[in-house]
Design a protein around this motif. Sequence first.
Motif: not given
Length: 489
Positions: A193-218
């Motif tokens: 998100y930081l780099m996106h806001q500064f204008g870099t083209d970004v791509l995130i790849v995550e091997r699980e079916p959703s982002l943040l699969p291990n985060a303690r967030i609903p």
Amino acid sequence: MDKFDLIIIGSGPGGYKAALTAARLGAKVALIEKALPGGNCLNLGCIPKKTLLHLASIIEDVQHLNGRGLVGEIRGDFRAAMRHKDDVVAGIRNNFPVWLRRLGVAVITGRARFIGPYEIAVDPTSEHEQEPVRTLSAPRIIIATGSEPKPLAQCPTDGHFILNTRDFMSMTEDQPRSMLFVGGGMANVELAYLMHQFGTDVLIVEREPSLLPNARIPEHAINTLVRKFNRIGLEFRTETSVAACHVEEAGVAVSFDDGSEGRFDKILVAVGRRPLTAGLDLDKAGVKVNEEGFIITSSYLETNVPGIYAIGDVKPGPMTANAALHDAKIAATNALTGNELTFNYFMVPTVLHSAMEIAAVGLTEEQAEAAGFEPEAARTSFGGSGKARAYHDTEGFIEVVHDAETGQLLGGCIVGPEAGEQIQMMTAACQSEQGLWFFKELSYSHPSWAEEFETAIEPCTSAFSRSAKEVFRPGIFRPLRTKKAVRNS
Ligand SMILES: Cc1cc2nc3c(=O)[nH]c(=O)nc-3n(C[C@H](O)[C@H](O)[C@H](O)COP(=O)(O)OP(=O)(O)OC[C@H]3O[C@@H](n4cnc5c(N)ncnc54)[C@H](O)[C@@H]3O)c2cc1C
Ligand SMILES: NC(=O)c1ccc[n+]([C@@H]2O[C@H](COP(=O)([O-])OP(=O)(O)OC[C@H]3O[C@@H](n4cnc5c(N)ncnc54)[C@H](O)[C@@H]3O)[C@@H](O)[C@H]2O)c1
């Protein structure tokens, strides 16, 4: 051999908080650090990241309010932002040993290793290699040596094109035009998100079916963030990983495991972290680790060797500064006054700083149900909040999970500006015996984000009489002191 009451190895949030706690309890404390004071959190994690993300969120706010009383363009200057971040970090770091010494803590620079259960040798670092090896002893030792980024065989870091978070925070070059973020966990969701806001083209790849699969967030909070990523054009792909990378003259060619290909100026690999115990010679003390290398502790944070404790990232549990700070108070107090306090990570908030700030504490509805409660979630969106409307930022929400039978608070989640601040109130409420009435009986400032707690819980409190407080049942947030908890239950 120099004698201390307590030796602490590592000066990250775990180590320095333990040193402060012990010094205030009157102990003679030695704090050993082999690298920069402040650990990963101050030098390469929380503080530099938050400094940069603050700039990123100002860029977003200004763009968002353009035409609503603000005119003109704003854009980030990446190199200057990195220099600003270095100044902020250095300012805190330079003050750090002074502050600890003022409290009487002996701050020792060098690489610590065990030579016996209660004896430590401190080898000089390369800058001070002429200095002799120092030996120290203490009946109590706290290991707070933290963690390091996990490597990924398909993407070996070279410090220039393929980076880990340490390399990223040390970047001095121009802003990359494109960046691939391998791993969709806490670190990359924030830094992309930081780099996106500064204008870099970004791509995130995550091997699980959703982002943040291990985060303690609903999950529904993560979905709100995902919707925002889609809206602002921050690209990510789930169930995807990297099959191979080839460093070329001015970037990296990447083959993904779904057969597609891409080319990026830089790659940031953040696929988790592993405990840092190399060189500690734990075997000389007899301290045991688990199969992943984490130091095994009891709920008092004591290892299998009496008097030796382990805290923070180096032992199993959440790998956050928040958890390390929680551990530090418990281990230092137990070490000096006897084992009485036990850790409780449900009391420790998790805070994600990305395109939305998300903060969570305690139990989700699902966890509460599994723990035998009758959970009910009270929610309100910021759509009706005067402050949110004034800020033109109404996307978030507050959720308060409580036991429908008793009104006991079990946990909560906040998505929106300053969620990481508002969660402190939720944490306090969960530890209070007032249950839902904690929010009901407060007088709030207006307009404020916090007044939305009362809005959220109002429909639920009407279902209880005031005497319902008397059937309050201590639960997951029972006090930390085990003796008191036994008395209460
Ligand atoms: C990019 C990024 C952003 C993050 N942002 C956040 C955030 O916003 N909030 C949050 O809660 N968490 C955040 N974290 C996680 C947080 O940084 C760690 O959980 C936290 O630093 C762990 O603290 P610690 O004290 O266990 O270890 P560390 O901070 O890693 O400190 C350990 C220290 O021990 C020293 N050491 C190791 N071995 C020896 C030895 N043999 N002798 C002497 N010294 C030794 C190391 O040099 C180091 O300084 C972030 C992590 C990353 C990677
Ligand atoms: N705000 C905060 O509190 C904060 C911020 C950053 C990091 N941290 C902590 O630092 C630690 C490290 O962060 P992190 O983001 O590296 O770890 P993480 O465990 O949060 O996320 C790593 C992600 O990488 C994915 N992954 C693993 N192998 C992969 C592969 N081959 N291809 C694609 N994806 C892959 C995992 O599924 C996971 O989602 C975490 O424990 C986190 O709690 C905390």
